[in-house]
Scaffold this active site. Structure first.
Site, mmCIF file in Angstrom:
data_model
loop_
_atom_site.group_PDB
_atom_site.id
_atom_site.type_symbol
_atom_site.label_atom_id
_atom_site.label_comp_id
_atom_site.label_asym_id
_atom_site.label_seq_id
_atom_site.Cartn_x
_atom_site.Cartn_y
_atom_site.Cartn_z
ATOM 1 N N GLY A 212 -47.191 -36.679 3.403
ATOM 2 C CA GLY A 212 -46.248 -37.772 3.187
ATOM 3 C C GLY A 212 -46.947 -39.107 3.177
ATOM 4 N N ASN A 213 -46.173 -40.167 3.294
ATOM 5 C CA ASN A 213 -46.737 -41.509 3.369
ATOM 6 C C ASN A 213 -45.888 -42.352 4.302
ATOM 7 O OD1 ASN A 213 -44.590 -42.851 1.715
ATOM 8 N ND2 ASN A 213 -45.443 -41.536 0.096
ATOM 9 N N TYR A 214 -46.263 -43.619 4.460
ATOM 10 C CA TYR A 214 -45.635 -44.482 5.460
ATOM 11 C C TYR A 214 -44.422 -45.263 4.957
ATOM 12 C CZ TYR A 214 -49.908 -43.701 8.171
ATOM 13 O OH TYR A 214 -50.948 -43.141 8.862
#
Length: 406
Positions: A212-214
């Site tokens: 995923g990412n932030y």
């Protein structure tokens, strides 16, 4: 946010409820947005809040009786009803709701209501049992049948399902309902349907792990609220985030993976006038997803084979070639060669304009409440200073509204 309430004349009716003090916050919010407020209060309402307080906030005498006490001047409920662009009754007790539903004109507020030509908004305030009582619900249904707008109690994003019902909705939510009403009639995006993608995507490795990412989705949700506040019908496609919109969306689609977001965006693009692609979509996803949790091995490394995800912006850019009037807006979050990379993406993916922000700028990017952007189109680049994401949304939607008019 837009100034949709600027210059609007609002009659605020206050009744005898413990929630009457919240009328002060409603008045402050309306006046801050440029509205003119005239308070009409019932005799019971004056037991909970003083007219002096209300008059100080509105800079107008508070109307309660048919005749002024000192000089006998007649307060015309007919003139007041014609003066208003909207009438808001908040708080509205069960007694007042019953009188409104049955035409019992025994005070200045009810006679003003019966004379009003403007839309009427009602924010009920009472305990749960009174609110749930069949007679109250019948009276509310009657008011709806008359065309009144009932602001249901306990519908705000922070409200509890159990304690919220019956309790008057919060002032900021009530004000947004008025903004939504006028925006739907007067906003510069009235008649437009806007698709917005936002948030991250999660690409599963096994049942408990993902890539995923932030991304928090804050920018996309700010854009959704700004478009809705200006009268657009907004379709929101969001990855897994904790954000909520303040304004009502036409549709909301919650997705998890890049593939799910791709399918939703492509499926919806044909029915919209514009799309803003603010989501942080994964570029790669695991080739295989383990059915069970992958156990840690005592020796050896783990190799994860990835494959490219389908490019949402590129696909919509291809579709747009057949629909040149559709507007497509992209985002570019870069760490180096920012302008070159953004311009390349603008051209390759057939975007109308692209919003560039850099992780090198303090206060911009993921997890921040602020952002610093540049808007790039084929005529050049416009830079903006660091602002809140709500203010950035205004800049982006201003550009979108301009392009849609071309």
């Amino acid at each position: 946010m837009t100034d949709i309430l600027k210059g609007k004349k609002i009659v605020l009716g206050i009744t005898g409820s413990i929630a009457a003090y919240k009328a002060c916050y409603i008045i402050r919010g309306l006046i801050k947005r440029g509205a003119e407020v005239q308070v009409v209060i019932t005799p019971a309402g004056k037991e909970f809040i003083t007219p002096i307080t209300l008059s100080a906030l509105t800079s107008k005498p508070v109307i309660s009786e048919f005749f002024a006490q000192r000089d006998g001047t007649w307060n015309s409920h007919v003139d007041l009803g014609l003066w208003a662009d909207a009438m808001l009754i908040a708080p509205a007790t069960a007694s007042t709701i019953g009188k409104m539903a049955n035409g019992i004109a025994d005070n200045m507020l009810i006679t003003t209501y019966l004379s009003a030509k403007a839309p009427v908004f009602v924010a009920p305030a009472m305990d749960l049992d009174m609110y749930a009582h069949p007679s109250t619900q019948k009276n509310l249904d009657t008011l709806r049948s008359y065309g009144n707008h009932i602001i249901e109690p306990g519908t705000g994003e922070l409200a509890s399902h159990l304690v919220g019902k019956g309790r008057m909705e919060e002032p900021d939510v009530i004000i947004r309902r008025l903004e939504e009403y006028f925006a739907a009639k007067e906003g510069d995006l009235v008649g437009k349907t806007i698709l917005i993608t936002t948030g991250p995507t999660y690409e599963k490795i096994d049942p408990v792990r993902f890539i995923g990412n932030y991304s928090s989705g804050k920018m996309g949700f700010a854009l959704a609220d700004e478009c809705a506040a200006r009268g657009a019908k907004v379709i929101l496609v969001t990855g897994p985030v904790q954000q909520q919109t303040h304004y009502q969306m036409l549709q909301r689609h919650d997705v998890e993976s890049a593939e799910q977001m791709y399918e939703a965006a492509v499926g919806l693009f044909g029915s919209v006038d514009a799309a803003i692609l603010s989501a942080a979509v994964a570029d790669y996803t695991p080739e295989q997803v383990a059915e069970r949790k992958i156990k840690r091995e005592k020796t050896g490394d783990m190799t994860l084979n990835l494959k490219p995800t389908r490019d949402i912006a590129a696909c919509l850019g291809d579709i747009k070639k057949s629909y040149p009037k559709k507007v497509l807006v992209g985002f570019a979050l870069e760490t180096n060669d920012e302008q070159h990379n953004a311009e390349d993406k603008l051209n390759r993916k057939n975007l109308d304009f692209i919003v560039l922000n850099s992780l090198n700028d303090k206060g911009a990017g993921f997890r921040c409440d602020t952002n610093k952007i540049s808007i790039i189109d084929r005529n050049g680049k416009t830079d903006f200073p660091l602002k809140s994401k709500a203010e950035v949304a205004v800049d982006i939607v201003n550009k979108l509204a301009t392009v849609l008019k071309l």
